[in-house]
Scaffold this motif. Structure first.
Motif, short mmCIF file in Angstrom:
data_model
loop_
_atom_site.label_atom_id
_atom_site.label_comp_id
_atom_site.label_asym_id
_atom_site.label_seq_id
_atom_site.Cartn_x
_atom_site.Cartn_y
_atom_site.Cartn_z
N TRP A 191 26.20 44.15 45.24
CA TRP A 191 27.14 43.40 44.43
C TRP A 191 26.42 42.51 43.44
O TRP A 191 25.35 41.96 43.74
CB TRP A 191 28.03 42.52 45.31
CG TRP A 191 28.96 43.29 46.19
CD1 TRP A 191 28.71 43.77 47.44
CD2 TRP A 191 30.30 43.67 45.88
NE1 TRP A 191 29.81 44.42 47.93
CE2 TRP A 191 30.80 44.38 47.00
CE3 TRP A 191 31.13 43.49 44.77
CZ2 TRP A 191 32.09 44.89 47.04
CZ3 TRP A 191 32.41 44.00 44.81
CH2 TRP A 191 32.88 44.69 45.93
N GLY A 192 27.00 42.38 42.27
CA GLY A 192 26.51 41.42 41.31
C GLY A 192 27.00 40.03 41.63
O GLY A 192 27.77 39.81 42.57
N GLN A 193 26.57 39.07 40.83
CA GLN A 193 26.92 37.67 41.08
C GLN A 193 28.30 37.30 40.57
O GLN A 193 28.84 36.26 40.93
CB GLN A 193 25.87 36.75 40.43
CG GLN A 193 26.03 36.52 38.94
CD GLN A 193 25.59 37.70 38.08
OE1 GLN A 193 25.13 38.72 38.58
NE2 GLN A 193 25.73 37.55 36.76
N GLY A 194 28.87 38.14 39.73
CA GLY A 194 30.19 37.89 39.17
C GLY A 194 30.12 37.24 37.81
O GLY A 194 29.21 36.47 37.50
N THR A 195 31.10 37.56 36.98
CA THR A 195 31.23 36.94 35.67
C THR A 195 32.70 36.60 35.44
O THR A 195 33.59 37.39 35.73
CB THR A 195 30.69 37.86 34.55
OG1 THR A 195 30.74 37.18 33.30
CG2 THR A 195 31.47 39.16 34.46
N GLN A 196 32.94 35.40 34.92
CA GLN A 196 34.30 34.91 34.76
C GLN A 196 34.94 35.49 33.50
O GLN A 196 34.36 35.46 32.42
CB GLN A 196 34.32 33.39 34.67
CG GLN A 196 35.69 32.78 34.41
CD GLN A 196 36.62 32.90 35.60
OE1 GLN A 196 36.22 32.61 36.73
NE2 GLN A 196 37.86 33.35 35.35
N VAL A 197 36.14 36.01 33.66
CA VAL A 197 36.97 36.45 32.54
C VAL A 197 38.25 35.63 32.55
O VAL A 197 38.97 35.60 33.56
CB VAL A 197 37.31 37.95 32.62
CG1 VAL A 197 38.33 38.33 31.55
CG2 VAL A 197 36.05 38.78 32.46
N THR A 198 38.51 34.95 31.46
CA THR A 198 39.71 34.13 31.35
C THR A 198 40.50 34.58 30.13
O THR A 198 39.96 34.64 29.02
CB THR A 198 39.36 32.64 31.22
OG1 THR A 198 38.59 32.23 32.35
CG2 THR A 198 40.63 31.80 31.14
N VAL A 199 41.77 34.88 30.33
CA VAL A 199 42.65 35.33 29.26
C VAL A 199 43.71 34.27 29.04
O VAL A 199 44.51 33.99 29.94
CB VAL A 199 43.30 36.68 29.57
CG1 VAL A 199 44.13 37.16 28.38
CG2 VAL A 199 42.24 37.71 29.93
N SER A 200 43.72 33.68 27.88
CA SER A 200 44.67 32.63 27.56
C SER A 200 45.97 33.23 27.04
O SER A 200 45.98 34.26 26.36
CB SER A 200 44.08 31.67 26.53
OG SER A 200 43.81 32.33 25.31
N SER A 201 47.07 32.57 27.35
CA SER A 201 48.39 33.04 26.93
C SER A 201 48.78 32.44 25.60
O SER A 201 48.13 31.53 25.08
CB SER A 201 49.44 32.71 27.98
OG SER A 201 49.51 31.31 28.19
#
Length: 120
Positions: free
Chosen positions: A110-120
């Protein structure tokens, strides 16, 4: 051992696009399938997309038609192209690698993760 490093996460607007990258290093000979999972706050981690060593792809119903997974074997890199992003796509995205499951190779990585944020 295999190391997975994600990149490409960030903040985008609804309807926008983003491409995640995951570069594998180490004993990449061990890798069979690769994929992407995501986990939103308070939610279980779910499979988003996967691609096998033969190129077969799989997608969660929630992302079909919007996301596309691809793999460049020479670069040991898997990508997740995310289009028509929605606020519900907001999550930490994790790169995943399945292995050939030999005695030498680990079971999964597994990778460390990356944040994806989608604004409305």
């Amino acid at each position: 051992q295999v190391q997975l490093v994600e990149s490409g996460g960030g903040l985008v607007q609804t309807g926008g696009s983003l491409r995640l990258s995951c570069a594998a290093s180490g004993d990449t000979i061990c890798i069979s399938a690769m994929g992407w999972y995501r986990q939103a706050p308070g939610k279980e981690r779910e499979m988003v997309a996967a691609i096998t060593s033969d190129g077969s792809t799989y997608y969660a119903d929630s992302v079909k038609g919007r996301f596309s997974i691809s793999r460049e074997y020479a670069k040991n890199t898997v990508y997740l192209q995310m289009n028509s992003l929605k606020p519900e796509d907001t999550a930490v995205y994790y790169c995943y690698a399945d292995t050939i499951r030999s005695d030498y190779c680990g079971y999964e990585y597994w990778g460390q993760g990356t944040q994806v944020t989608v604004s409305s």
